[in-house]
Write an enzyme that holds these catalytic residues in place. Structure first.
Site, short mmCIF file in Angstrom:
data_model
loop_
_atom_site.label_atom_id
_atom_site.label_comp_id
_atom_site.label_asym_id
_atom_site.label_seq_id
_atom_site.Cartn_x
_atom_site.Cartn_y
_atom_site.Cartn_z
N HIS A 1 -13.75 72.92 34.51
CA HIS A 1 -14.38 71.91 35.36
C HIS A 1 -13.72 70.54 35.17
CE1 HIS A 1 -18.11 70.16 37.34
NE2 HIS A 1 -17.58 69.09 36.78
N GLU A 2 -13.51 70.16 33.91
CA GLU A 2 -12.95 68.84 33.63
C GLU A 2 -11.47 68.75 34.02
OE1 GLU A 2 -15.04 66.52 33.15
OE2 GLU A 2 -16.68 67.90 32.80
N CYS B 1 -22.39 68.66 38.18
CA CYS B 1 -21.39 67.62 37.92
C CYS B 1 -22.07 66.26 37.91
CB CYS B 1 -20.33 67.67 39.01
SG CYS B 1 -19.06 66.41 38.84
ZN LIG Z 1 -17.76 67.07 37.12
#
Ligand SMILES: [Zn+2]
Length: 192
Positions: free
Chosen positions: A157-158, A115
């Protein structure tokens, strides 16, 4: 107007107005900032300002060499994320997700994930192999998009970011605590 050929070395030449508008490169918010752990507000206004923000987010993401960037990562608590798993190689791969929702998920893939807000740390996270998302584009038009493998992972993830969730929360407690301890140490040393 001074002749360019005689201008001093300190002179700057203004870009012609026909060129693309300048973009803003936002600094990436790092883990520890509470904005990363709170849900973003829905996007309600789709105007020129919003389209500019999307372009700025793509530019900021490419500058940071990421494949996805969510608005909370640039300090804006909004349900907006941009994704490009080609890293800028294919303009058609640019994806804007405003107010996204996962409407279908299938399969499982365990893969390493990182990330931009947690630089230097990675961990294995199980994500669906196929994900279908319903979202709005930068103009506010609703659409659906299906992703597989890395793209499906990026969607998850987003969208997690828009819900205040970081990939750390998907790791084992042992691994998560290890990373948190290392970050704490880095912060003490002024390196975070
Ligand atoms: Zn991230």
């Amino acid at each position: 107007m001074p002749d360019k050929s005689t201008s001093s070395e300190h002179a700057t030449v203004a870009a012609p107005e026909t060129l693309a508008k300048p973009v803003k490169i936002y600094p990436i918010v790092k883990y520890g900032d509470p904005i990363l752990e709170k849900p973003g507000a829905p996007i309600k206004k789709f105007d020129a300002e919003m389209e500019q923000l999307v372009e700025d987010m793509f530019a900021s993401m490419y500058a940071a060499q990421g494949v996805g960037l969510a608005a909370p990562q640039i300090g804006l608590s909004l349900r907006l994320t941009v994704i490009d798993v080609t890293g800028g190689k294919n303009p058609e791969a640019k994806i804007v997700l405003a107010n996204p929702e996962i409407i279908h998920a299938e399969g499982e893939v365990r893969e390493e994930e990182g990330c931009l807000s947690i630089p230097g740390f990675r961990g294995y996270v199980i994500r669906p192999q196929f994900v279908t998302v319903k979202a709005q584009n930068a103009k506010g038009e609703s659409y659906e998009i299906r992703g597989e493998n890395l793209l499906a992972r990026a969607f998850c993830h987003e969208i997690d970011h828009l819900n205040g969730i970081l990939f750390l929360q998907h790791l084992s407690m042992l691994k998560r605590d290890l990373i948190k301890r290392k970050i704490k140490k880095l912060r003490k040393q002024g390196e975070w």
